[in-house]
Design an enzyme around this catalytic site. Structure first.
Site, PDB file in Angstrom:
ATOM      1  N   ARG A 101       0.892  -1.189   0.000  1.00 28.81           N
ATOM      2  CA  ARG A 101       0.000   0.000   0.000  1.00 28.81           C
ATOM      3  C   ARG A 101       0.913   1.217   0.000  1.00 28.81           C
ATOM      4  O   ARG A 101       1.690   1.425   0.932  1.00 28.81           O
ATOM      5  CB  ARG A 101      -0.916  -0.009   1.219  1.00 28.81           C
ATOM      6  CG  ARG A 101      -1.644   1.317   1.395  1.00 28.81           C
ATOM      7  CD  ARG A 101      -2.814   1.243   2.334  1.00 28.81           C
ATOM      8  NE  ARG A 101      -3.961   0.610   1.720  1.00 28.81           N
ATOM      9  CZ  ARG A 101      -5.221   0.802   2.085  1.00 28.81           C
ATOM     10  NH1 ARG A 101      -5.503   1.615   3.077  1.00 28.81           N
ATOM     11  NH2 ARG A 101      -6.207   0.179   1.472  1.00 28.81           N
ATOM     12  N   HIS A 128      -6.851   0.561  -7.046  1.00 26.57           N
ATOM     13  CA  HIS A 128      -7.143  -0.252  -5.858  1.00 26.57           C
ATOM     14  C   HIS A 128      -7.818  -1.527  -6.372  1.00 26.57           C
ATOM     15  O   HIS A 128      -9.024  -1.706  -6.216  1.00 26.57           O
ATOM     16  CB  HIS A 128      -8.053   0.560  -4.930  1.00 26.57           C
ATOM     17  CG  HIS A 128      -8.131   0.033  -3.532  1.00 26.57           C
ATOM     18  ND1 HIS A 128      -7.388  -1.032  -3.074  1.00 26.57           N
ATOM     19  CD2 HIS A 128      -8.884   0.455  -2.466  1.00 26.57           C
ATOM     20  CE1 HIS A 128      -7.684  -1.245  -1.803  1.00 26.57           C
ATOM     21  NE2 HIS A 128      -8.577  -0.372  -1.418  1.00 26.57           N
ATOM     22  N   GLN A 131     -10.092  -3.820  -4.234  1.00 32.13           N
ATOM     23  CA  GLN A 131     -11.385  -3.175  -3.973  1.00 32.13           C
ATOM     24  C   GLN A 131     -12.319  -3.354  -5.168  1.00 32.13           C
ATOM     25  O   GLN A 131     -13.461  -3.782  -5.016  1.00 32.13           O
ATOM     26  CB  GLN A 131     -11.149  -1.682  -3.701  1.00 32.13           C
ATOM     27  CG  GLN A 131     -12.404  -0.923  -3.370  1.00 32.13           C
ATOM     28  CD  GLN A 131     -12.935  -1.290  -1.995  1.00 32.13           C
ATOM     29  OE1 GLN A 131     -12.210  -1.194  -1.016  1.00 32.13           O
ATOM     30  NE2 GLN A 131     -14.177  -1.714  -1.903  1.00 32.13           N
ATOM     31  N   ASP A 223     -17.036   7.364  -2.632  1.00 28.61           N
ATOM     32  CA  ASP A 223     -15.734   7.284  -1.953  1.00 28.61           C
ATOM     33  C   ASP A 223     -15.460   8.666  -1.360  1.00 28.61           C
ATOM     34  O   ASP A 223     -16.148   9.642  -1.708  1.00 28.61           O
ATOM     35  CB  ASP A 223     -14.629   6.884  -2.962  1.00 28.61           C
ATOM     36  CG  ASP A 223     -13.277   6.622  -2.290  1.00 28.61           C
ATOM     37  OD1 ASP A 223     -13.209   6.564  -1.049  1.00 28.61           O
ATOM     38  OD2 ASP A 223     -12.268   6.469  -3.017  1.00 28.61           O
ATOM     39  N   CYS A 263     -16.528   2.200  -0.649  1.00 23.97           N
ATOM     40  CA  CYS A 263     -15.371   1.344  -0.354  1.00 23.97           C
ATOM     41  C   CYS A 263     -14.973   1.433   1.105  1.00 23.97           C
ATOM     42  O   CYS A 263     -14.332   0.517   1.620  1.00 23.97           O
ATOM     43  CB  CYS A 263     -14.199   1.712  -1.267  1.00 23.97           C
ATOM     44  SG  CYS A 263     -13.705   3.431  -1.115  1.00 23.97           S
ATOM     45  N   ARG A 291     -14.264  -8.219   0.626  1.00 23.19           N
ATOM     46  CA  ARG A 291     -12.835  -7.975   0.412  1.00 23.19           C
ATOM     47  C   ARG A 291     -12.050  -9.230   0.809  1.00 23.19           C
ATOM     48  O   ARG A 291     -11.127  -9.646   0.112  1.00 23.19           O
ATOM     49  CB  ARG A 291     -12.355  -6.779   1.265  1.00 23.19           C
ATOM     50  CG  ARG A 291     -12.837  -5.422   0.811  1.00 23.19           C
ATOM     51  CD  ARG A 291     -12.193  -4.988  -0.485  1.00 23.19           C
ATOM     52  NE  ARG A 291     -10.739  -4.963  -0.425  1.00 23.19           N
ATOM     53  CZ  ARG A 291      -9.999  -3.978   0.097  1.00 23.19           C
ATOM     54  NH1 ARG A 291     -10.584  -2.905   0.571  1.00 23.19           N
ATOM     55  NH2 ARG A 291      -8.681  -4.047   0.114  1.00 23.19           N
TER      56      ARG A 291
HETATM   57  N1   CP Z   1     -11.465   0.177   1.443  1.00 23.32           N
HETATM   58  C1   CP Z   1     -10.246   0.067   1.962  1.00 23.32           C
HETATM   59  O1   CP Z   1      -9.239  -0.250   1.307  1.00 23.32           O
HETATM   60  O2   CP Z   1     -10.206   0.287   3.314  1.00 23.32           O
HETATM   61  P1   CP Z   1      -8.900   0.485   4.177  1.00 23.32           P
HETATM   62  O3   CP Z   1      -8.238   1.756   3.718  1.00 23.32           O
HETATM   63  O4   CP Z   1      -9.381   0.576   5.595  1.00 23.32           O
HETATM   64  O5   CP Z   1      -7.987  -0.688   3.964  1.00 23.32           O
HETATM   65  N1  NVA Z   2      -9.705   6.849  -2.428  1.00 25.07           N
HETATM   66  C1  NVA Z   2      -9.444   6.452  -1.068  1.00 25.07           C
HETATM   67  C2  NVA Z   2      -9.783   5.000  -0.890  1.00 25.07           C
HETATM   68  C3  NVA Z   2      -9.594   4.476   0.499  1.00 25.07           C
HETATM   69  C4  NVA Z   2      -9.865   3.014   0.583  1.00 25.07           C
HETATM   70  C5  NVA Z   2      -7.997   6.740  -0.704  1.00 25.07           C
HETATM   71  O1  NVA Z   2      -7.108   6.495  -1.524  1.00 25.07           O
HETATM   72  O2  NVA Z   2      -7.760   7.218   0.405  1.00 25.07           O
END
Ligand code: CP
Ligand code: NVA
Length: 305
Positions: A101, A128, A131, A223, A263, A291
């Site tokens: 990440r 993502h 997701q 989102d 999400c 997920r």
């Molecule tokens: N939707 C999602 O990826 O959540 P987190 O950022 O909590 O992992």
């Molecule tokens: N678009 C958001 C998604 C979080 C799961 C971000 O990148 O923070």
């Protein structure tokens, strides 16, 4: 040859279907797969916070008989303490897979190039994929088919939106993105999705008008307005996105049974109201649960060998 999962763009329709089939099996038969990744270890290298991604990967790995290792910037500060490539080469000697990440998507590409084990994108500024796959699996579970389904994404044309565009185009689902001017999804992503859509029959639309967009929606998707890493833009975005809130008034323009997805994490009172988030239309926690089932399928496909 090892395989990575960096973007849904890289998957064929056959691969997506196969992930969905295995996800459904895993969801039904937790016990049957309890040793399938025994002896394997997954490293989670995270530069940003996480609830769903971290917990679902860690618990998923445990349920498949394997181990996981969470590495925050306090341990591995990629690109600062050590280069991405050196981290990839070192970690590959210890573990069987990496979830990354990160901020710049380029880190995912560099990690995948240098690692000798599969690399999974657990969210970058570009996409993502876990997701997007879990989202379409959820829609399929609720509505049976993806063809003839129209998902209307309301908000920022961000990483999650890009993954939904790729996923929709590949599977033939229709997608409309309603964003304020200047916050449309990546032009290259839209162009690519439109090309693929010519073959799959998916209808792709980009608009500035959320009210007319939701009229034909089967699913409305939200989102956050400011993603992780954009914290300094929060105040500005609250003004720009104010007409892009998913609230009861907006929902009244859609069919009564329209499904609402997010999400998560949700900023209640900003991009979505409590009333909608807690309504019978909302499937956000089924979506969050999926997920784990979908990621378990991805782990088996990439790590089992
Ligand atoms: N939707 C999602 O990826 O959540 P987190 O950022 O909590 O992992
Ligand atoms: N678009 C958001 C998604 C979080 C799961 C971000 O990148 O923070």
């Amino acid at each position: 040859m090892k395989k990575d999962l960096l973007s849904i763009r890289d998957l064929t329709l056959g691969e997506i279907d196969s992930i969905f089939k295995l996800s459904a099996l895993l969801k039904k038969n937790k016990k049957k797969f309890s040793k399938v990744l025994s002896g394997k270890t997954l490293a989670l290298i995270f530069q940003k916070p996480s609830n769903r991604t971290r917990v679902s990967f860690e618990v998923g790995m445990y349920q498949l008989g394997g181990n996981s290792l969470y590495l925050s910037p306090a341990e591995i500060n990629i690109g600062v303490r050590e280069s991405v490539r050196d981290v990839a080469k070192t970690i590959s000697r210890y573990v069987d897979g990496i979830v990354l990440r990160t901020f710049e998507h380029k880190n995912c590409l560099d990690m995948a190039t240098a690692a000798t084990v599969p690399v999974i994108n657990g969210l970058s500024d570009f996409s993502h994929p876990c997701q997007g796959l879990a989202d379409l699996f959820t829609i399929k579970e609720k509505l049976k088919d993806l063809k003839n389904v129209t998902l209307v994404y309301v908000g920022d044309g961000n990483n999650v939106c890009n993954s939904l565009l790729f996923a929709a185009a590949k599977t033939g689902m229709n997608i409309t993105v309603a964003s304020p001017k200047g916050y449309f999804p990546d032009e290259q992503v839209v162009k690519y999705a439109q090309e693929i859509a010519k073959e799959t029959g998916s209808k792709i639309k980009i608009t500035e008008d959320p009210v007319s967009a939701v009229k034909g929606a089967n699913v409305i998707y939200a989102d956050v307005w400011a993603s992780m890493g954009q914290e300094e833009e929060i105040a500005k975005r609250k003004i720009i996105f104010k007409d892009f809130q998913i609230n009861a008034k907006l929902l009244a323009n859609a069919a009564p049974g329209v499904l609402v997805m997010h999400c998560l994490p949700a900023h209640r009172g900003e991009e979505i109201t409590d009333e909608v988030m807690d309504s019978k239309n909302s499937i956000v926690f089924d979506q969050a649960e999926n997920r784990m089932h979908v990621q378990k399928a991805i782990l088996i496909k990439l790590l089992k060998g």
